[in-house]
Write an enzyme that holds these catalytic residues in place. Structure first.
Site, PDB file in Angstrom:
ATOM      1  N   LYS A 106       0.857  -1.197   0.000  1.00  0.00           N
ATOM      2  CA  LYS A 106       0.000   0.000   0.000  1.00  0.00           C
ATOM      3  C   LYS A 106       0.879   1.228   0.000  1.00  0.00           C
ATOM      4  CE  LYS A 106      -3.820   2.295   0.284  1.00  0.00           C
ATOM      5  NZ  LYS A 106      -3.373   2.973  -0.957  1.00  0.00           N
ATOM      6  N   LYS A 130       5.513   3.320   8.356  1.00  0.00           N
ATOM      7  CA  LYS A 130       4.369   4.216   8.541  1.00  0.00           C
ATOM      8  C   LYS A 130       3.077   3.401   8.605  1.00  0.00           C
ATOM      9  CE  LYS A 130       4.225   7.563   5.534  1.00  0.00           C
ATOM     10  NZ  LYS A 130       3.929   8.418   4.359  1.00  0.00           N
ATOM     11  N   LYS A 142       5.465   1.758  -3.028  1.00  0.00           N
ATOM     12  CA  LYS A 142       5.389   3.108  -3.608  1.00  0.00           C
ATOM     13  C   LYS A 142       5.710   3.002  -5.084  1.00  0.00           C
ATOM     14  CE  LYS A 142       4.915   7.471  -2.289  1.00  0.00           C
ATOM     15  NZ  LYS A 142       4.195   7.991  -1.115  1.00  0.00           N
ATOM     16  N   GLY A 181      -2.519   8.423  -4.356  1.00  0.00           N
ATOM     17  CA  GLY A 181      -1.822   9.601  -4.874  1.00  0.00           C
ATOM     18  C   GLY A 181      -0.580   9.952  -4.074  1.00  0.00           C
ATOM     19  N   ASP A 182       0.155  10.895  -4.584  1.00  0.00           N
ATOM     20  CA  ASP A 182       1.304  11.518  -3.915  1.00  0.00           C
ATOM     21  C   ASP A 182       1.596  12.776  -4.741  1.00  0.00           C
ATOM     22  OD1 ASP A 182       3.482  10.762  -1.697  1.00  0.00           O
ATOM     23  OD2 ASP A 182       4.591  11.620  -3.359  1.00  0.00           O
ATOM     24  N   THR A 226      -4.223  13.687   5.207  1.00  0.00           N
ATOM     25  CA  THR A 226      -2.808  13.808   5.545  1.00  0.00           C
ATOM     26  C   THR A 226      -2.549  15.123   6.291  1.00  0.00           C
ATOM     27  OG1 THR A 226      -2.354  12.590   3.520  1.00  0.00           O
ATOM     28  CG2 THR A 226      -0.476  13.583   4.642  1.00  0.00           C
ATOM     29  N   ASN A 257      -1.766  19.141  -1.844  1.00  0.00           N
ATOM     30  CA  ASN A 257      -2.802  18.453  -1.073  1.00  0.00           C
ATOM     31  C   ASN A 257      -2.509  18.459   0.427  1.00  0.00           C
ATOM     32  OD1 ASN A 257      -3.464  15.465   0.152  1.00  0.00           O
ATOM     33  ND2 ASN A 257      -5.184  16.375  -0.950  1.00  0.00           N
ATOM     34  N   SER A 394      -6.767   5.947   3.780  1.00  0.00           N
ATOM     35  CA  SER A 394      -6.829   5.058   2.613  1.00  0.00           C
ATOM     36  C   SER A 394      -7.271   3.665   3.051  1.00  0.00           C
ATOM     37  CB  SER A 394      -5.455   4.944   1.950  1.00  0.00           C
ATOM     38  OG  SER A 394      -5.226   6.028   1.083  1.00  0.00           O
TER      39      SER A 394
HETATM   40  P1  NDP Z   1       1.172  17.870  -4.312  1.00  0.00           P
HETATM   41  O1  NDP Z   1       1.649  17.526  -5.659  1.00  0.00           O
HETATM   42  O2  NDP Z   1      -0.285  18.057  -4.083  1.00  0.00           O
HETATM   43  O3  NDP Z   1       1.906  19.192  -3.778  1.00  0.00           O
HETATM   44  C1  NDP Z   1       3.282  19.275  -3.690  1.00  0.00           C
HETATM   45  C2  NDP Z   1       3.666  20.668  -3.223  1.00  0.00           C
HETATM   46  O4  NDP Z   1       5.068  20.672  -2.955  1.00  0.00           O
HETATM   47  C3  NDP Z   1       3.430  21.744  -4.275  1.00  0.00           C
HETATM   48  O5  NDP Z   1       3.118  22.955  -3.649  1.00  0.00           O
HETATM   49  C4  NDP Z   1       4.776  21.816  -4.982  1.00  0.00           C
HETATM   50  O6  NDP Z   1       5.038  23.048  -5.608  1.00  0.00           O
HETATM   51  C5  NDP Z   1       5.735  21.584  -3.826  1.00  0.00           C
HETATM   52  N1  NDP Z   1       6.979  20.958  -4.343  1.00  0.00           N
HETATM   53  C6  NDP Z   1       7.100  19.792  -5.045  1.00  0.00           C
HETATM   54  N2  NDP Z   1       8.381  19.537  -5.376  1.00  0.00           N
HETATM   55  C7  NDP Z   1       9.085  20.559  -4.866  1.00  0.00           C
HETATM   56  C8  NDP Z   1      10.457  20.887  -4.873  1.00  0.00           C
HETATM   57  N3  NDP Z   1      11.367  20.102  -5.494  1.00  0.00           N
HETATM   58  N4  NDP Z   1      10.828  22.032  -4.230  1.00  0.00           N
HETATM   59  C9  NDP Z   1       9.905  22.795  -3.631  1.00  0.00           C
HETATM   60  N5  NDP Z   1       8.587  22.553  -3.599  1.00  0.00           N
HETATM   61  C10 NDP Z   1       8.190  21.464  -4.200  1.00  0.00           C
HETATM   62  O7  NDP Z   1       1.757  16.723  -3.343  1.00  0.00           O
HETATM   63  P2  NDP Z   1       1.264  16.307  -1.879  1.00  0.00           P
HETATM   64  O8  NDP Z   1       0.804  17.495  -1.129  1.00  0.00           O
HETATM   65  O9  NDP Z   1       0.370  15.139  -2.022  1.00  0.00           O
HETATM   66  O10 NDP Z   1       2.636  15.755  -1.258  1.00  0.00           O
HETATM   67  C11 NDP Z   1       3.536  16.587  -0.525  1.00  0.00           C
HETATM   68  C12 NDP Z   1       4.427  15.727   0.338  1.00  0.00           C
HETATM   69  O11 NDP Z   1       3.636  14.983   1.261  1.00  0.00           O
HETATM   70  C13 NDP Z   1       5.273  14.675  -0.391  1.00  0.00           C
HETATM   71  O12 NDP Z   1       6.492  14.509   0.291  1.00  0.00           O
HETATM   72  C14 NDP Z   1       4.449  13.416  -0.257  1.00  0.00           C
HETATM   73  O13 NDP Z   1       5.239  12.252  -0.371  1.00  0.00           O
HETATM   74  C15 NDP Z   1       3.926  13.590   1.151  1.00  0.00           C
HETATM   75  N6  NDP Z   1       2.727  12.835   1.507  1.00  0.00           N
HETATM   76  C16 NDP Z   1       1.594  12.911   0.755  1.00  0.00           C
HETATM   77  C17 NDP Z   1       0.471  12.214   1.144  1.00  0.00           C
HETATM   78  C18 NDP Z   1      -0.820  12.325   0.421  1.00  0.00           C
HETATM   79  O14 NDP Z   1      -1.802  11.735   0.886  1.00  0.00           O
HETATM   80  N7  NDP Z   1      -0.908  13.068  -0.673  1.00  0.00           N
HETATM   81  C19 NDP Z   1       0.485  11.319   2.316  1.00  0.00           C
HETATM   82  C20 NDP Z   1       1.712  11.379   3.077  1.00  0.00           C
HETATM   83  C21 NDP Z   1       2.775  12.092   2.655  1.00  0.00           C
HETATM   84  P3  NDP Z   1       5.015  23.133  -7.219  1.00  0.00           P
HETATM   85  O15 NDP Z   1       3.579  23.095  -7.594  1.00  0.00           O
HETATM   86  O16 NDP Z   1       5.701  24.424  -7.531  1.00  0.00           O
HETATM   87  O17 NDP Z   1       5.799  21.939  -7.698  1.00  0.00           O
HETATM   88  O1  2IT Z   2       3.203   8.903   1.502  1.00  0.00           O
HETATM   89  C1  2IT Z   2       2.045   8.482   1.706  1.00  0.00           C
HETATM   90  O2  2IT Z   2       1.712   7.968   2.780  1.00  0.00           O
HETATM   91  C2  2IT Z   2       1.048   8.643   0.631  1.00  0.00           C
HETATM   92  N1  2IT Z   2       1.361   9.225  -0.410  1.00  0.00           N
HETATM   93  C3  2IT Z   2      -0.329   8.089   0.789  1.00  0.00           C
HETATM   94  C4  2IT Z   2      -0.359   6.615   0.533  1.00  0.00           C
HETATM   95  C5  2IT Z   2      -1.718   5.982   0.466  1.00  0.00           C
HETATM   96  O3  2IT Z   2      -1.745   4.811   0.078  1.00  0.00           O
HETATM   97  O4  2IT Z   2      -2.721   6.610   0.806  1.00  0.00           O
END
Ligand code: NDP
Ligand code: 2IT
Length: 462
Positions: A106, A130, A142, A181-182, A226, A257, A394
């Site tokens: 997952k 996690k 992943k 997603g991520d 998240t 997100n 999830s």
């Molecule tokens: P999104 O794509 O929705 O948003 C990512 C954000 O981070 C954007 O604002 C983006 O800006 C910025 N960003 C991406 N790459 C860079 C970079 N190299 N330098 C600076 N800013 C950057 O992703 P999420 O919000 O889903 O994910 C964010 C983090 O959270 C990741 O590390 C992900 O692995 C983690 N995460 C996500 C989960 C989820 O449910 N979605 C769950 C747990 C962890 P820009 O638009 O300019 O690229």
């Molecule tokens: O990093 C993470 O935990 C995620 N991107 C969410 C994973 C999931 O299966 O909901």
């Protein structure tokens, strides 16, 4: 914030390991040359494992440490697609199925130009621990691609997703491997992926993906989970120190997100988020980020943060290339990407009086930054604990899909709050039991590791 994901500080801390663990790490170095992110993620776990193997010698006898660092399966594939002008592109797709000891693999899919084998492997490895911490029956994996959806039309994103799923569908299933997603993968991408999976398999198998839209099998609160979970985790850490988020100035990096819903929940809990960012710059909004405007700009219009600053009025300023960690705050939530907060950034935050830091993103703080926070007695929550609310919800979506049920927003959020409290308690209590009270990094790693390791012991040498 750097737009280059790897800095030299991304390397492991280099704290000494015992002889046996050093051998495990040497094998890892030989097998995964140059994979800085993956090596650091594993090293962080190995560094806290010594007291565990002293108490549980059967882990060593069963070769658990060697097995836990090696993915069960790694899939790499070609993703050909054509753009709106008919030009052909070839991207690389990945799925690392790291551990199925606790349940089906997952974890999310990331579409970003920076994606490579090391990044997917580190994310998959972190996901194992996690997911174990959530207490839900899910293993860890992943995937993703070096495809960048930014600037692409909907039709291009759809063609890419269809090509990606044409290969991936052979490897996933609601009892095998369940992506979500991520970075760069939200509901639009998940919709195209699910549509192609359904077409290829001729099955409406809702539980094969999570993060789906509500009208096609999705669950309430998954979108928010998240960011909300991260804010709840901070509230718990502060509660153990006799304080709370109420009245605090908070800085949240990113504006995707995770960041958007961290901003929303911090405000609901009485804090004020005064800045957020993207890879191009920082918005400073001392009156407090207007989350509805942020959602309109980022989620509805898919526009840049400059549009937020233009429409917010005089309270907000946009600083291209600005340094978000220089903005004074007492709580910092890095919610963008790996290695976005280094040792110098941590020192700035400590000087400005930060009392709590929680990783909404995966590994946003370098090893030097984590050390700086811990030495300054800042409450520091690693991503595998602080951002686990997403994957936990999830798992709730999988539960609803399996029983063809759907729960209300209120009920689901109550479950999320309960899960985050339990994760906090597991990290907090484990740290205390191992003589390191307040060390959430140690607590999270040991609590996650022992859950996975106990299941692996029971399942034999597989
Ligand atoms: P999104 O794509 O929705 O948003 C990512 C954000 O981070 C954007 O604002 C983006 O800006 C910025 N960003 C991406 N790459 C860079 C970079 N190299 N330098 C600076 N800013 C950057 O992703 P999420 O919000 O889903 O994910 C964010 C983090 O959270 C990741 O590390 C992900 O692995 C983690 N995460 C996500 C989960 C989820 O449910 N979605 C769950 C747990 C962890 P820009 O638009 O300019 O690229
Ligand atoms: O990093 C993470 O935990 C995620 N991107 C969410 C994973 C999931 O299966 O909901």
């Amino acid at each position: 914030m750097s737009s280059t994901p790897v800095r030299s500080e991304a390397m492991p801390s280099g704290r000494p390991l015992g002889a046996r663990l050093e051998r495990v790490y040497e094998t890892l170095l030989r097998r995964n040359p140059g994979e800085e992110e993956f090596l650091r993620a594993v090293r962080e776990v190995l560094e806290v494992v010594e007291p565990v193997v002293e108490r549980r010698p059967e882990y060593v006898e069963a070769g658990l440490l060697e097995r836990i660092c090696e993915p069960e399966r790694q899939i790499i594939f070609r993703v050909p697609w054509s753009d709106d002008r008919g030009e052909v592109h070839v991207n690389r797709g990945y799925r690392v199925e790291f551990s199925s000891a606790l349940g089906p693999y997952k974890g999310g899919l990331r579409f970003d130009a920076s994606v490579n084998a090391s990044i997917v492997k580190f994310l998959a490895f972190e996901q194992v621990f996690k997911n174990a911490l959530t207490g839900m029956p899910i293993g860890g994996g992943k995937g993703g691609s070096d495809f960048d959806p930014k600037g692409r039309s909907d039709a291009e994103v759809m063609r890419f997703c269809q090509s990606f799923m044409t290969e991936l569908h052979r490897h996933i299933g609601d009892r095998t491997d369940v992506p979500a997603g991520d970075i760069g993968v939200g509901q639009r991408e998940l919709g195209y992926l699910f549509g192609q999976y359904k077409r290829l398999t001729n099955r409406y198998e809702s539980g094969v993906l999570t993060g789906k839209g509500i009208s096609w099998g999705g669950a309430q609160v998954r979108r928010e989970a998240t960011g909300y979970g991260c804010a709840y985790f901070v509230e718990e850490m502060l509660r153990t120190r006799g304080t709370s988020l109420a009245g605090r100035e908070v800085v949240v990096s990113g504006s995707g997100n995770v960041a958007i819903y961290a901003v929303e929940k911090v405000a609901q809990l009485g804090g004020k988020v005064v800045a957020c960012s993207d890879s191009e710059g920082v918005v400073h909004d001392p009156a407090g980020i207007d989350v509805e405007l942020l959602k309109q700009v980022k989620e509805v219009e898919r526009a840049r943060l400059t549009a937020y600053a233009e429409r917010r009025g005089p309270t907000a300023t946009h600083r291209p290339g600005g340094d978000i960690w220089a903005i004074p705050c007492t709580v910092a939530l890095p919610c963008a990407t790996q290695n976005e907060l280094d040792g110098k950034d941590a020192a700035k935050l400590v000087r400005s009086g930060v009392v709590a830091v929680a990783e909404g993103a995966n590994m946003p703080c370098t090893a030097a930054a984590v050390q700086t926070f811990q030495e300054a007695d800042v409450a520091f929550a690693p991503g595998k604990a602080a951002n686990a609310g997403g994957v936990a919800t999830s798992a709730l979506e999988m539960q609803q899909n399996a029983s063809r049920d759907s729960w209300t927003f209120e009920y689901t959020e109550e479950r999320l709050v309960e899960i985050m409290r339990e994760i906090h308690a597991a990290c907090h209590d484990t740290a205390a039991a191992y003589g390191a009270p307040g060390n959430y990094v140690l607590g999270a790693n040991i609590a996650g590791l022992t859950r996975v390791a106990d299941a692996m012991l029971a399942l034999g040498l597989v």
